[in-house]
Design an enzyme around this catalytic site. Structure first.
Site, PDB file in Angstrom:
ATOM      1  CB  SER A  36      24.837  -3.445  -4.901  1.00 55.25           C
ATOM      2  OG  SER A  36      25.185  -2.345  -5.914  1.00 55.25           O
TER       3      SER A  36
ATOM      4  CG  ASP B 216      23.860   4.186  -1.575  1.00 59.37           C
ATOM      5  OD1 ASP B 216      24.316   4.229  -2.662  1.00 59.37           O
ATOM      6  OD2 ASP B 216      23.390   3.065  -1.324  1.00 59.37           O
TER       7      ASP B 216
ATOM      8  CG  HIS C 211      26.158   1.324  -2.880  1.00 63.52           C
ATOM      9  ND1 HIS C 211      25.002   1.533  -3.084  1.00 63.52           N
ATOM     10  CD2 HIS C 211      26.546   0.391  -3.556  1.00 63.52           C
ATOM     11  CE1 HIS C 211      24.578   0.646  -3.992  1.00 63.52           C
ATOM     12  NE2 HIS C 211      25.713  -0.041  -4.314  1.00 63.52           N
TER      13      HIS C 211
END
Lengths: 200, 316
Positions: free
Chosen positions: A102, A152, A183
């Site tokens: 991320s 996501d 995610h």
């Protein structure tokens, strides 16, 4: 920078550099490193920016909208830290493999966009396009694993595809693994990255 | 489980300079600044909310004015156009008014309606349409009489990278009714009387890039926290993974990105903007959440002041 270094048992293995997601720390991805390459030396880095008390690698103004001057500043700051760490711990800086999740994948992506040959290979888990309209150095011979989620909530499918195109355009060999876990970093994705890393 | 959103709660965009932003939305469009606060993630950036008199859901546009931000590119995965509803018979007034301020305007037609189409100072696409529906505004500012004042959103035009999937989400997840198709758009209606007409461009639009002059997200209305919880479950059952509930002071929010790339939020109607200010004093003071209050002096020093003002019309 706050970090953890763990010397590995096999010097021929790549050295993993870990970049956590928002709210994580230098230890967060150690279990992932153990799975990916248990004999490797590992350098876990904590992001220098705080967002409501949560560590990050660079600032943002909203979901997906990055503070680009800060991103560029932090990118150079990490490059400098990596050089210092290589000297301090005596590891071979040509064998670094970035592992980012991320926000951490985005800073790793920005490092790739700024420095030629900074990593030998990269595992970018749920990355976005870190910067647009910049000239990317040659990534010829560089292998990149992208972990993406079809659902996501943070990252549009088209953005993942845009990143693939940019990296391939710079000469990288990109392998994208599409999961169904939003995610989140899933066990399936980690396993796919492990298998990929063995061949990289 | 069947849920229907009554329509748009708010729309949030990135812009450049705060004064120019206020001049456009208050000084020209005559909206009320109902809240002046900061970006909770970046306290040197304002978060400004403009709406009708009380900032009712369906009337609120919010901005992050970011003078050093990179300009975005309007495209797929975004709200392409924000539509405002004005009373029937008001378009002539607005055409003249926008001309007075040297705002270039074009008249366009879509699915049997006429729109005045223009851009704000940062390039955000805005349009005005006459609608019977929607409570008349009671807020008059800068020479916009209440009989012509903007009532709130008429709706929005969505640019999707995958219109089939976005259409599915609007119809089957958000519960909107597909009412028309034409001129390259698919029209949806929701149950509210404001912010209730959504036009989806029927062909894929190449992905845009976020930044100033682009919309960041569109929020849909939930009646209350209990319904928002149901929305979370429903959205999940359609294969999305919404974020946990986030406290935005004036509403609670969950987010998910639909498959056409647009960031959707579901926001609760309560508590609203009179949560921390008197209804007749909305927007006058810089409001900070409790955790930033100890740093008020430093935060205020970092923000460039701006005014809500009438704009002088240049002669000649």
């Amino acid at each position: 920078m706050i970090h953890v270094f763990r010397k590995g048992t096999d010097e021929t293995k790549p050295i993993l550099v870990l970049f956590h997601g928002t709210g994580g720390n230098e230890n967060d991805l150690l279990p992932l490193a153990d799975l990916l390459s248990p004999e490797s030396s590992v350098l876990g880095i904590r992001g220098n920016v705080l967002e409501n008390g949560m560590p990050r690698f660079f600032r943002r103004l909203a979901e997906g909208v990055f503070d680009e001057p800060d991103l560029i500043f932090r990118t150079h700051e990490i490059k400098q830290f990596l050089d210092e760490a290589a000297a301090q711990y005596g590891f071979d800086a040509t064998k670094l493999v970035a592992v980012g999740y991320s926000n951490g994948a985005n800073i790793a992506g920005s490092l790739l966009f700024h420095y030629k040959d900074i990593f030998h290979a990269s595992i970018l888990l749920h990355p976005m396009v870190p910067l647009r309209n910049v000239e990317i150095p040659s990534l010829k011979g560089h292998a990149i694993f992208i972990g993406a989620g079809k659902n996501d909530p943070i990252i549009a499918t088209a953005e993942t595809q845009e990143l693939e195109t940019l990296l391939q355009g710079a000469g990288a060999e990109v392998t994208t693994h599409w999961g169904n876990q939003g995610h989140r970093l899933s066990a399936e994705e980690a396993e796919a990255a492990r298998v990929w890393l063995q061949r990289a | 489980m069947t849920l229907q959103t009554s329509g748009i709660h708010h729309i949030t965009a990135f812009v450049g300079d705060a004064q120019r932003n206020a001049d456009f939305y208050a000084g020209i469009l005559g909206l009320r600044l109902v809240k002046k606060t900061i970006n909770f993630d970046a306290p040197e950036v304002y978060h400004l909310y403009f709406g009708n008199e009380q900032g009712a859901p369906g009337t609120i546009i919010t901005f992050f004015p970011w003078s050093t931000g990179r300009k975005g590119r309007i495209g797929g995965g975004q709200v392409g156009v924000t539509t405002y509803a004005v009373p029937v018979g008001s378009l002539d007034f607005w055409e003249q008014r926008l001309a007075t301020y040297r705002i270039p305007v074009t008249e366009v037609s879509r699915i049997s309606e006429s729109y005045l189409s223009f851009a704000d100072y940062d390039g955000l696409r805005i349009e005005l349409v006459e609608r019977e529906e929607g409570a008349p505004s009671t807020w008059s500012f800068a020479g916009v009489p209440v009989e012509h004042a903007i009532k709130g959103f008429g709706g929005a035009v969505l640019y999707s990278t995958d219109p089939l999937k976005t259409a599915d989400t609007l119809g089957h997840t958000l519960g909107m009714e597909r009412i028309a198709e034409g001129d390259g758009y698919i029209r949806y209606r929701s149950t509210g009387d404001i912010g209730n007409i959504i036009d989806l461009k029927a062909t894929p639009v190449p992905q845009g890039a976020g930044g100033t002059g682009t919309v960041h997200h569109i929020a849909w209305r939930a009646i209350d926290d209990a319904e928002q919880l149901e929305w979370g479950i429903l959205v999940q059952s359609h294969g999305y993974q919404p974020t946990p509930v986030q406290d935005r002071q004036y509403f609670n929010a969950i987010y998910f990105r639909e498959e056409g790339g647009i960031l959707f939020e579901i926001a609760t109607d309560p508590p609203g903007f009179a949560n921390d200010e008197e209804p007749d004093a909305l927007g006058l003071k810089l409001m900070l959440p409790a955790w930033f209050e100890p740093h008020r002096a430093a935060i205020e020093e970092n923000l460039s002041p701006f005014q809500i003002r009438e704009i002088e019309v240049k002669q000649g």
